[in-house]
Design an enzyme around this catalytic site. Structure first.
Site, PDB file in Angstrom:
ATOM      1  N   SER A  61      -9.522   1.771   3.012  1.00  0.00           N
ATOM      2  CA  SER A  61      -8.909   2.666   2.094  1.00  0.00           C
ATOM      3  C   SER A  61      -7.776   1.772   1.443  1.00  0.00           C
ATOM      4  CB  SER A  61      -8.074   3.533   3.150  1.00  0.00           C
ATOM      5  OG  SER A  61      -7.191   3.060   4.001  1.00  0.00           O
ATOM      6  N   SER A 118      -9.731  -0.627   7.199  1.00  0.00           N
ATOM      7  CA  SER A 118      -9.170  -0.441   5.772  1.00  0.00           C
ATOM      8  C   SER A 118      -8.649  -1.776   5.018  1.00  0.00           C
ATOM      9  CB  SER A 118      -8.177   0.516   5.820  1.00  0.00           C
ATOM     10  OG  SER A 118      -8.852   1.763   5.640  1.00  0.00           O
ATOM     11  N   LYS A 125       1.008  -1.135  -0.172  1.00  0.00           N
ATOM     12  CA  LYS A 125      -0.240   0.047  -0.101  1.00  0.00           C
ATOM     13  C   LYS A 125       1.057   1.293  -0.101  1.00  0.00           C
ATOM     14  CE  LYS A 125      -3.830   2.312   2.886  1.00  0.00           C
ATOM     15  NZ  LYS A 125      -4.728   1.849   3.929  1.00  0.00           N
TER      16      LYS A 125
HETATM   17  N1  GLN Z   1     -12.833   3.862   6.364  1.00  0.00           N
HETATM   18  C1  GLN Z   1     -12.262   4.293   7.865  1.00  0.00           C
HETATM   19  C2  GLN Z   1     -11.900   5.748   7.773  1.00  0.00           C
HETATM   20  O1  GLN Z   1     -12.074   6.363   6.638  1.00  0.00           O
HETATM   21  C3  GLN Z   1     -11.014   3.400   8.043  1.00  0.00           C
HETATM   22  C4  GLN Z   1      -9.706   3.859   7.530  1.00  0.00           C
HETATM   23  C5  GLN Z   1      -8.677   2.766   7.722  1.00  0.00           C
HETATM   24  O2  GLN Z   1      -8.907   1.970   8.241  1.00  0.00           O
HETATM   25  N2  GLN Z   1      -7.423   3.429   7.425  1.00  0.00           N
HETATM   26  O3  GLN Z   1     -11.559   6.354   8.735  1.00  0.00           O
END
Ligand code: GLN
Length: 476
Positions: free
Chosen positions: A152, A176, A77
Site C-alpha cells: 500500500s 506494504s 506515507k
Molecule cells: N497488501 C496487504 C493488504 O492489503 C498488505 C498491506 C500492508 O502491509 N499495509 O493487507
C-alpha cells in the site's frame, strides 16, 4: 545541470565541500516533484516549509551544530502523523483532519534535522497491494507508467525511485513496504515488530503494523533505522532493547546459512521466469560460499487466509473510531446519531475498506468467533513456533518478494482474491513479527524489476542489513 542523488553520503559530501546547500537540494527535489506530478506520488508537498527548514539547517551547518540527518529529504506515507499537517490515510473519511501531534518517528527524524518534503499517496488505510485503493487516484510506476507501483505504500516507493526525495517512510502490515520496493526496484525494510514505535501511525492491524524505510541503498536504511528505532513510552509494544549503530558495521564477510521453502518455489502463482532467476541467484549465493538448503514448509496455504482473518478483525475494531463525529468527514445527509454513523461511514470509506470491515466484523461475531478468529490465532502461534525453530537453525529465509513483476493498472482491481495472493510471500514476516527486507536484485525479460526477500530472526536487523549491503555492493 540537475543533480540526482542516490545516497545520503553524496549529499553529505557536497554539504561538507560547500558545493551545495540544503536550500539548493530541496529546490531541486521540488522541481523534480513538479516535473513528475503525473506519477501522483504526493498528496501534498510542503514546499515553502521545506525551503524554510533547509535555510535553518544551512545556518546550523555553518555553525557546525547540525543533526545527523542534516540534508536528508524525506517523504512520509500519509498514515504517519505530522503535527499541524493534514493526514488522510488516502481516505475521504478523514476529510481535512490535521494531526494534533507528530508520530514518534517524525519527532526523531526532525530532531536530527531531516527535512520533510510532503506526504505520499497510499492505499486507503494501507489496505491494498497496488495503490489503486486510494481515494485520491492511483500512482504510476516510474519504470513503466502503465504498471502499478505496488502497495500500500506506493507513493513512498515511487517518490524514492523517481528521486522526488532521498528516503521515504512507509508502513508494512503484510508487505506494504517490501512489495512496492520490489515493484519499484529499491530497498524496503520491515523491521521486527516492536523495533520502531507505532505511536502516531494510523492503525490498520495493530499486532502487525510496523513503520520502515524505503531507500536506494542499505547505508541510508541503516542510518534511518538507527534514528527511528528504540524504546518509546508512548507505545507499550515497542521494545526497550538497545538499538545498535546499524550504519557503523555494514561490512561482513561472514558466510551465512540460508534456507528457502520448497512450497514457495513450487507455488503455481509464481512467475516461471522469477522462479528460474531466483534459483540461479541461489547458485550464486552458494558459489560465494554461503550454504543454501531447501526445506519443507507445509503452511504456505494458511498464510494468506490467516493474515486476512486476523487483520480484518483488527481493522474492524480500529476503524470503528471513524464515526462521522470525532474525525473529518460527516455526511451532509446525516440527521440523527444512527444516520450520522451509517451515512458518514458509507460515503467516507472506499469499497476495499468496507469489504474488510465487514469481513472483520463477521469473523469476530459471536457465532463465528471460534471458527475463524480463535482458529486463526492458533495458526498464527503455530507459524511463530515453526518460524522461530527454522530461524534458530538458519540465518536467513530467502524468497521472491512477490510472485509477479508489477502488473497492469486496472487489471486485478476487480479480483480481490487474486490481489490478496500478491501478498503470499510477505505476510509471513508480519504474522510472526520477524524482520524482512526486499532487495532490488532481479530483472525480468519483460524489462520490469523483481525483488528478493531476506527474513531473519527478531531483532537481528544488524546482521540482515550487513548481509544485504554485501549483496548489493557485489551486484554493482
Ligand atoms: N497488501 C496487504 C493488504 O492489503 C498488505 C498491506 C500492508 O502491509 N499495509 O493487507
Amino acid at each position: 545541470m540537475e543533480k540526482i542523488y542516490t545516497s545520503f553520503e553524496e549529499i553529505q559530501q557536497e554539504l561538507k565541500n560547500k558545493t551545495s546547500s540544503c536550500q539548493t537540494i530541496v529546490a531541486s527535489y521540488l522541481q523534480r516533484i513538479e516535473q513528475n506530478k503525473h506519477l501522483n506520488a504526493f498528496l501534498e508537498v510542503f514546499a515553502d516549509e521545506a525551503l524554510e527548514k533547509a535555510k535553518e539547517i544551512d545556518a546550523k551547518i555553518a555553525q557546525n551544530n547540525a543533526g545527523k540527518l542534516a540534508g536528508m529529504v524525506i517523504a512520509l506515507k500519509d498514515n504517519i502523523c505530522y503535527k499541524n499537517h493534514k493526514i488522510s490515510a488516502s481516505s475521504k473519511i478523514l476529510g481535512d483532519f490535521e494531526s494534533l501531534f507528530s508520530a514518534t518517528v517524525v519527532e526523531r527524524l526532525l530532531a536530527e534535522d531531516a527535512i520533510i518534503i510532503g506526504r505520499t499517496n497510499c492505499d486507503e488505510f494501507a489496505m491494498g497491494s497496488s495503490n489503486e485503493n486510494s481515494a485520491f487516484g492511483n500512482v504510476l510506476n516510474p519504470i513503466d507508467n502503465s504498471k502499478v507501483p505496488g502497495g500500500s505504500s506506493g507513493g513512498s516507493a515511487v517518490a524514492v525511485k523517481a528521486n522526488l526525495c532521498l528516503v521515504a517512510l512507509g508502513s508494512d502490515t503484510g508487505g506494504s513496504i517490501r512489495q512496492p520496493a520490489s515493484f519499484c526496484d529499491i530497498v524496503g525494510l520491515k523491521p521486527t515488530y516492536g523495533r520502531v514505535s507505532r505511536n502516531g501511525l494510523i492503525a490498520y492491524a495493530s499486532s502487525f503494523d510496523q513503520i520502515g524505510p524505503f531507500t536506494n541503498n542499505i547505508q541510508d536504511a541503516a542510518l534511518v533505522m538507527e534514528i527511528i528505532a528504540g524504546a518509546d513510552e508512548m507505545d507499550s509494544t515497542c521494545s526497550k532493547k538497545e538499538v545498535p549503530k546499524y550504519s557503523e558495521s555494514l561490512k561482513t564477510h561472514t558466510k551465512s546459512k540460508i534456507t528457502y521453502f520448497k512450497s514457495y518455489i513450487e507455488n503455481e502463482g509464481l512467475d516461471t521466469e522469477i522462479k528460474t532467476k531466483f534459483l540461479a541467484f541461489i547458485e550464486q549465493l552458494k558459489a560465494a560460499g554461503h550454504t543454501v538448503e531447501a526445506i519443507d514448509f507445509p503452511y504456505l496455504d494458511f498464510l494468506v487466509p490467516t493474515y486476512y482473518v486476523l487483520t480484518t478483525a483488527e481493522a474492524s475494531a480500529n476503524l470503528a473510531r471513524y464515526d462521522g463525529i470525532h474525525f473529518g468527514y460527516r455526511s451532509p445527509q446525516a440527521f440523527d446519531l444512527e444516520s450520522t454513523y451509517l451515512k458518514s461511514r458509507s460515503e467516507g470509506f472506499g469499497t476495499e475498506v468496507k469489504r474488510r470491515i465487514m469481513l472483520g466484523t463477521y469473523v469476530l461475531s459471536s457465532g463465528f468467533y471460534d471458527a475463524y478468529y480463535t482458529k486463526a490465532q492458533k495458526v498464527r502461534r503455530l507459524l511463530k513456533i515453526k518460524t522461530d525453530e527454522i530461524l534458530s537453525e538458519y540465518d536467513f529465509i530467502i524468497s521472491p518478494t512477490s510472485p509477479n513483476t508489477p502488473f497492469e493498472i486496472g487489471k486485478q482491481v476487480e479480483d480481490p482474491i487474486k490481489m490478496y495472493l500478491e501478498d503470499i510471500y510477505t505476510v509471513h514476516a508480519n504474522l510472526t513479527g520477524v524482520p524482512s527486507i526486499s532487495l532490488p536484485l532481479g530483472k525480468h525479460s519483460n524489462g520490469l524489476p523483481f525483488g528478493i526477500q531476506f527474513t531473519t530472526k527478531s531483532f537481528n536487523e544488524q546482521r540482515l542489513l550487513a548481509f544485504s549491503n554485501t549483496l548489493l555492493q557485489n551486484k554493482n
